[in-house]
Design an enzyme around this catalytic site. Structure first.
Site, PDB file in Angstrom:
ATOM      1  N   THR A  15      56.124  39.269  41.960  1.00 38.35           N
ATOM      2  CA  THR A  15      55.533  38.443  43.152  1.00 38.35           C
ATOM      3  C   THR A  15      54.897  36.988  42.185  1.00 38.35           C
ATOM      4  O   THR A  15      55.060  36.111  42.817  1.00 38.35           O
ATOM      5  CB  THR A  15      55.094  38.635  44.392  1.00 38.35           C
ATOM      6  N   ARG A  40      47.661  41.221  39.013  1.00 38.46           N
ATOM      7  CA  ARG A  40      48.804  40.022  38.867  1.00 38.46           C
ATOM      8  C   ARG A  40      50.219  40.764  39.064  1.00 38.46           C
ATOM      9  O   ARG A  40      50.389  41.418  38.670  1.00 38.46           O
ATOM     10  CB  ARG A  40      48.961  39.428  38.472  1.00 38.46           C
ATOM     11  N   ASP A  82      48.988  37.332  26.359  1.00 36.20           N
ATOM     12  CA  ASP A  82      48.113  38.419  27.578  1.00 36.20           C
ATOM     13  C   ASP A  82      46.753  37.743  26.779  1.00 36.20           C
ATOM     14  O   ASP A  82      46.841  38.871  25.840  1.00 36.20           O
ATOM     15  CB  ASP A  82      48.870  39.687  27.568  1.00 36.20           C
ATOM     16  N   ASP A 141      44.834  41.717  27.075  1.00 37.38           N
ATOM     17  CA  ASP A 141      45.409  42.210  25.887  1.00 37.38           C
ATOM     18  C   ASP A 141      45.391  42.161  24.391  1.00 37.38           C
ATOM     19  O   ASP A 141      44.835  42.671  24.229  1.00 37.38           O
ATOM     20  CB  ASP A 141      47.721  42.425  26.418  1.00 37.38           C
TER      21      ASP A 141
HETATM   22  N1  URA Z   1      47.349  35.522  31.867  1.00 31.28           N
HETATM   23  C1  URA Z   1      47.517  35.655  29.882  1.00 31.28           C
HETATM   24  O1  URA Z   1      47.008  36.859  29.563  1.00 31.28           O
HETATM   25  N2  URA Z   1      48.787  34.552  29.085  1.00 31.28           N
HETATM   26  C2  URA Z   1      49.202  34.131  30.778  1.00 31.28           C
HETATM   27  O2  URA Z   1      49.835  33.545  29.220  1.00 31.28           O
HETATM   28  C3  URA Z   1      49.732  34.415  31.535  1.00 31.28           C
HETATM   29  C4  URA Z   1      48.943  34.812  32.215  1.00 31.28           C
END
Ligand code: URA
Length: 210
Positions: A109, A105, A201, A204
């Site tokens: 953007t 991602r 995330d 992560d």
């Molecule tokens: N991707 C993620 O890992 N966490 C989010 O909250 C949104 C997209």
């Protein structure tokens, strides 16, 4: 599957998900919980798979025993966080074929950029389950499903851990034929595109990166 969105409210899933959301949960425990939840979600998303019968012989007598029908299903991990769901699902469905869609991602953007695509053959004859823990804006999920359809897939389902209303709406608009199964429909997205309350995330947290 008839519903566009299925939220699996099983108490075990909800309990495990709450543990995963907690900031203090370690990488190792997060990964283990994800593995467990992925199996419970896999159970749900495959509950209406077609079965046929096969003649077998038990120690007592012969019988027509139910077995899965058709080609092996395809599990498609949307990299990299999808791998966290894939591992557990493969334990439950070990003969599944596996594909990968690499999208990252663009943080400015929020649009998906493709860097890898490899899927099994005969996609049009398989049930294809695309997996990604977080359905946030829906941009990468929609792009991944576009690619799967281009590769011939017609029977696709999407499995995620958390979904935001924005992502569900985007998927419904772009791919109304793709049912979504999730453990939770959260409140909203924040200004950075993260799910609220969410769990941060997912990549992560499962891989211990920052
Ligand atoms: N991707 C993620 O890992 N966490 C989010 O909250 C949104 C997209």
């Amino acid at each position: 599957m008839t519903n566009h969105l299925t939220v699996v409210k099983h108490p075990l899933i909800q309990h495990k998900l709450s543990l995963m959301r907690e900031e203090s949960t370690s990488t190792a425990v997060f990964r283990q919980l994800l593995r467990e939840i992925s199996q419970l979600l896999a159970y749900e998303i495959t509950r209406d798979l077609e079965v046929t019968t096969k003649r077998i012989k038990t120690p007592i007598q012969e019988m027509d025993a139910p077995v899965l029908d058709g080609r092996k299903l395809a599990l498609i991990s949307i990299l990299r966080a999808g791998n966290g769901l894939l591992d557990g699902m493969l334990e439950l469905i070990p003969s599944a074929r596996v594909g990968f869609v690499g999208l990252y991602r663009d943080e400015e953007t929020l649009q998906p950029v493709q860097y890898y695509f490899k899927v099994p053959d005969h996609m049009g004859e398989r049930l294809v389950i695309a997996v990604d823990p977080m359905l946030a804006t829906g941009n990468s999920s929609v792009a991944a499903i576009d690619l799967l359809k281009e590769s011939g897939a017609t029977n696709i389902r999407f499995l995620c851990l958390l979904a935001a209303p924005e992502g569900v709406a985007r998927m419904k608009e772009a791919h109304p034929d793709v049912p979504i199964v999730t453990a939770s429909l959260d409140e909203k997205l924040n200004e950075k595109g993260y799910i609220v309350p969410g769990l941060g995330d997912a990549g992560d947290r499962m891989f211990g990166t920052k």
